[in-house]
Design an enzyme around this catalytic site. Structure first.
Site, short mmCIF file in Angstrom:
data_model
loop_
_atom_site.label_atom_id
_atom_site.label_comp_id
_atom_site.label_asym_id
_atom_site.label_seq_id
_atom_site.Cartn_x
_atom_site.Cartn_y
_atom_site.Cartn_z
N GLU A 1 -2.48 -13.24 -5.08
CA GLU A 1 -2.22 -13.49 -3.67
C GLU A 1 -2.84 -12.39 -2.81
OE1 GLU A 1 1.69 -13.67 -0.67
OE2 GLU A 1 1.90 -13.20 -2.81
N VAL B 1 -2.45 -10.17 0.22
CA VAL B 1 -1.30 -9.73 1.00
C VAL B 1 -1.77 -8.97 2.23
CG1 VAL B 1 0.76 -8.28 1.01
CG2 VAL B 1 0.16 -9.57 -1.05
N ASP C 1 4.63 2.58 -11.57
CA ASP C 1 4.02 3.34 -10.47
C ASP C 1 4.55 2.84 -9.13
OD1 ASP C 1 2.44 5.32 -9.34
OD2 ASP C 1 0.63 4.07 -9.26
N LYS D 1 5.94 3.05 -5.60
CA LYS D 1 5.89 4.01 -4.50
C LYS D 1 5.63 3.21 -3.23
CE LYS D 1 1.02 4.81 -5.66
NZ LYS D 1 0.02 5.82 -6.07
N PRO D 2 5.92 3.77 -2.06
CA PRO D 2 5.78 2.99 -0.82
C PRO D 2 4.39 2.43 -0.58
CG PRO D 2 7.11 4.93 -0.43
CD PRO D 2 6.59 5.07 -1.83
N ASN E 1 2.49 1.18 -2.69
CA ASN E 1 2.33 -0.01 -3.54
C ASN E 1 3.29 -1.13 -3.14
OD1 ASN E 1 0.24 0.84 -5.14
ND2 ASN E 1 1.53 1.60 -6.79
N ASP F 1 -0.12 -3.64 -7.22
CA ASP F 1 -0.71 -2.69 -8.17
C ASP F 1 0.13 -2.49 -9.42
OD1 ASP F 1 -2.30 -0.91 -9.41
OD2 ASP F 1 -2.19 0.66 -7.89
#
Length: 204
Positions: A15, A17, A59, A61-62, A64, A77
């Site tokens: 997709e 995004v 992994d 984190k903001p 991602n 990711d």
């Protein structure tokens, strides 16, 4: 989905995004605390969905996690993802023992130690705890971005995080307890699933 073209080339389609990273979205929209908690709860449910299908992100984190125009979070990711086979107990990873993979400020102690055998769904729960801490305080629990790797690993594995209420007195009580439980050094003392973390956020 994935597949193969007529001429034998493999492809993988995902997709597209459109959105902005989680913390940036929260700041730009001046999101109140309930809205930030709802976002984190929705992220927990999405990660739990992956966990139930044998995928550990590794992994989180903001940067991602994008929030789209409708305010829905999208997790990106899975490049470091670990794939587990719940039937055989086996796990596959592309990375060597002793290599530290991921992003230090959001990395669990077991990930920082570099032993993939210790990593399981509770490692993602820890990263969710770091993200929750950042959403609530606009700070990270540890200052390891510029630290040398051995020092950063020692901090992550040994030093307790600053209590959220030391940064914001209104966080004293249940929210602080929830956040610090997600950040426990020992995986057995954390929430045992992303859905359990989501449940406590819902109860709050």
């Amino acid at each position: 989905h994935g597949g193969q073209t007529d001429d034998g080339e493999h492809y993988f389609a995902m997709e597209l995004v459109h959105g902005v990273p989680l913390v940036q979205y929260a700041r730009e929209h001046s999101l109140p605390r309930p809205a930030r908690l709802k976002l984190l709860r929705d992220i927990c449910h999405a990660i739990n969905y992956a966990h139930q299908r044998g995928v550990i992100h590794r992994d989180l984190k903001p940067s991602n996690i994008f929030v789209d125009g409708e305010g829905q979070p999208k997790i990106l990711d899975f490049g470091l993802a670990r794939i587990t086979d719940p039937d055989s107990g086996l796990a596959t990873t592309l990375h060597d023992i002793g290599r530290v993979m991921g992003t230090l400020p959001y990395m669990s102690p077991e990930e920082a130690r570099g032993n993939p055998d210790e990593i399981d769904v509770r490692s993602d729960v820890y990263s969710l705890g770091v993200i929750l801490y950042e959403l609530l305080t606009d700070q990270l629990p540890y200052l390891v971005r510029r630290a040398a790797l051995p020092q950063a690993v020692r901090v992550i594995c040994e030093e307790p995080p600053k209590r959220p209420s030391a940064l914001d007195r209104t966080l004293r009580g249940d929210l602080e307890t929830i956040t610090l439980k997600a950040l426990e050094k020992e995986a057995s003392r954390r929430y045992q699933s992303a859905s359990a973390l989501a449940d406590d956020i819902d109860r709050y």
